[in-house]
Design an enzyme around this catalytic site. Structure first.
Site, PDB file in Angstrom:
ATOM      1  N   SER A 147      -5.113  -8.357  -4.665  1.00  0.00           N
ATOM      2  CA  SER A 147      -5.234  -8.218  -3.215  1.00  0.00           C
ATOM      3  C   SER A 147      -4.240  -7.157  -2.739  1.00  0.00           C
ATOM      4  CB  SER A 147      -5.013  -9.556  -2.517  1.00  0.00           C
ATOM      5  OG  SER A 147      -3.701 -10.024  -2.737  1.00  0.00           O
TER       6      SER A 147
ATOM      7  N   GLY B 267      -1.861  -6.678  -0.283  1.00  0.00           N
ATOM      8  CA  GLY B 267      -0.442  -6.964  -0.062  1.00  0.00           C
ATOM      9  C   GLY B 267       0.300  -7.301  -1.337  1.00  0.00           C
ATOM     10  N   CYS B 268      -0.379  -8.013  -2.224  1.00  0.00           N
ATOM     11  CA  CYS B 268       0.231  -8.416  -3.491  1.00  0.00           C
ATOM     12  C   CYS B 268       0.388  -7.236  -4.437  1.00  0.00           C
ATOM     13  CB  CYS B 268      -0.621  -9.494  -4.165  1.00  0.00           C
ATOM     14  SG  CYS B 268      -0.905 -10.950  -3.145  1.00  0.00           S
ATOM     15  N   SER B 269      -0.620  -6.367  -4.486  1.00  0.00           N
ATOM     16  CA  SER B 269      -0.652  -5.269  -5.453  1.00  0.00           C
ATOM     17  C   SER B 269       0.070  -4.003  -5.005  1.00  0.00           C
ATOM     18  CB  SER B 269      -2.105  -4.897  -5.765  1.00  0.00           C
ATOM     19  OG  SER B 269      -2.759  -5.967  -6.383  1.00  0.00           O
TER      20      SER B 269
END
Length: 185
Positions: free
Chosen positions: A67, A69-71
């Protein structure tokens, strides 16, 4: 007239009774739960309680592998700052996602492809069991189709949570961003 309510002894309300009744997320002083999660494949079981039992660790919870924000922000912040965390004694990093082990491994391989990432391990919590034990699941069915992990970071020393950084809106990258966590580590 006899009152049943007065004849039953009542236990005094203590901090632990209230905390267990109205628990709001994981708390400082809690132990890491002993729940089976996976690394790399469904056949490689991991117990984060054992993995964090000695030394200083950081557990990073994310809503979803791959996703944005995570990546692009959250996990890369920890990768970029791993040496600064090492300087403060933190040697083990666990990125936990409510995803299957194959997806979590592929995501970790992609994020770590240009660096040696032995300290940073990507952990799958496919049923959300570990995350549920921390009381950090939220309904993300609109975006991900199921419950997912709130975005968080935990500072852990010898299996005990020393500091928590839980995003109040579940998904932002502010409270749990690596630079902020590093300041308090």
């Amino acid at each position: 007239m006899f009152s049943l309510a007065r004849s039953i002894p009542r236990a005094p309300l203590t901090h632990s009774v209230l905390r267990n009744s109205w628990r709001s997320y994981v708390a400082v002083g809690d132990k890491i739960p002993s729940t089976t999660v996976y690394e790399g494949s469904p056949g490689n079981e991991v117990d984060l309680a054992e993995e964090t039992a000695s030394g200083k660790s950081v557990i990073i919870g994310v809503p979803g592998a791959f996703s944005p924000g995570c990546s692009k922000s959250h996990v890369p912040g920890y990768i970029k700052n791993v040496r600064a965390f090492n300087d403060k004694g933190y040697q083990k990093f666990f990125v936990v996602a409510v995803n299957d082990a194959f997806v979590t491994k592929a995501w970790g391989d992609q994020l770590l492809e240009s660096i040696a990432g032995a300290q940073i391990r990507f952990i799958a919590d496919p049923a959300g069991s570990f995350t549920k034990e921390l009381d950090l699941l939220f309904d993300a069915s609109k975006f991900f189709g199921n419950e997912r992990s709130k975005r968080y970071a935990l500072i852990v020393e010898d299996g005990e949570i020393k500091k928590t950084f839980v995003e109040p809106d579940n998904t932002s990258v502010e409270v749990s961003a690596a630079p902020k966590v590093l300041e308090e580590a």
